[in-house]
Design a protein around this motif. Structure first.
Motif, PDB file in Angstrom:
ATOM      1  N   CYS A  23       0.844  -1.186   0.000  1.00 47.53           N
ATOM      2  CA  CYS A  23       0.000   0.000   0.000  1.00 47.53           C
ATOM      3  C   CYS A  23       0.885   1.244   0.000  1.00 47.53           C
ATOM      4  O   CYS A  23       1.800   1.354   0.814  1.00 47.53           O
ATOM      5  N   GLY A  25       0.198   4.026   1.023  1.00 47.71           N
ATOM      6  CA  GLY A  25      -0.047   4.834   2.208  1.00 47.71           C
ATOM      7  C   GLY A  25       0.623   4.305   3.470  1.00 47.71           C
ATOM      8  O   GLY A  25       1.181   5.062   4.247  1.00 47.71           O
ATOM      9  N   CYS A  26       0.572   2.979   3.668  1.00 48.88           N
ATOM     10  CA  CYS A  26       1.050   2.447   4.943  1.00 48.88           C
ATOM     11  C   CYS A  26       1.947   1.224   4.807  1.00 48.88           C
ATOM     12  O   CYS A  26       2.474   0.751   5.795  1.00 48.88           O
ATOM     13  N   CYS A  45      -7.300  -0.047   0.975  1.00 56.39           N
ATOM     14  CA  CYS A  45      -6.505  -0.619   2.056  1.00 56.39           C
ATOM     15  C   CYS A  45      -7.348  -0.665   3.325  1.00 56.39           C
ATOM     16  O   CYS A  45      -7.914   0.345   3.732  1.00 56.39           O
ATOM     17  N   CYS A  48      -5.374   1.654   6.272  1.00 60.15           N
ATOM     18  CA  CYS A  48      -5.311   3.121   6.287  1.00 60.15           C
ATOM     19  C   CYS A  48      -6.394   3.755   5.427  1.00 60.15           C
ATOM     20  O   CYS A  48      -6.549   4.965   5.429  1.00 60.15           O
ATOM     21  N   PHE A  50      -6.557   3.824   2.163  1.00 62.17           N
ATOM     22  CA  PHE A  50      -6.091   4.326   0.875  1.00 62.17           C
ATOM     23  C   PHE A  50      -6.839   3.636  -0.260  1.00 62.17           C
ATOM     24  O   PHE A  50      -7.033   2.437  -0.240  1.00 62.17           O
TER      25      PHE A  50
HETATM   26 ZN   LIG Z   1      -2.679   1.347   3.655  1.00 64.96          ZN
END
Ligand SMILES: [Zn+2]
Ligand SMILES: [Zn+2]
Length: 53
Positions: A23, A25-26, A45, A48, A50
């Protein structure tokens, strides 16, 4: 043995052609089945939130 599940449609990844990636984002591993890849179904996701194509 349990299969990983597609992050888009939740289908078990029992067939060839699926992919996984981190991901943006995370860093959680996202799984996508062949069908969702070909149809460009968005994923989300679970950690998070996303969303991406
Ligand atoms: Zn994420
Ligand atoms: Zn899928």
């Amino acid at each position: 043995m349990a299969f990983e599940k597609c992050s888009s449609c939740n289908a078990p990844l029992s067939e060839e052609g699926w992919t996984k990636f981190e991901c943006p984002g995370c860093g959680t591993i996202i799984y996508r089945c062949q069908r969702c890849r070909h149809q460009s179904i968005p994923y989300e996701c679970k950690k998070c939130g996303f969303r991406g194509p």
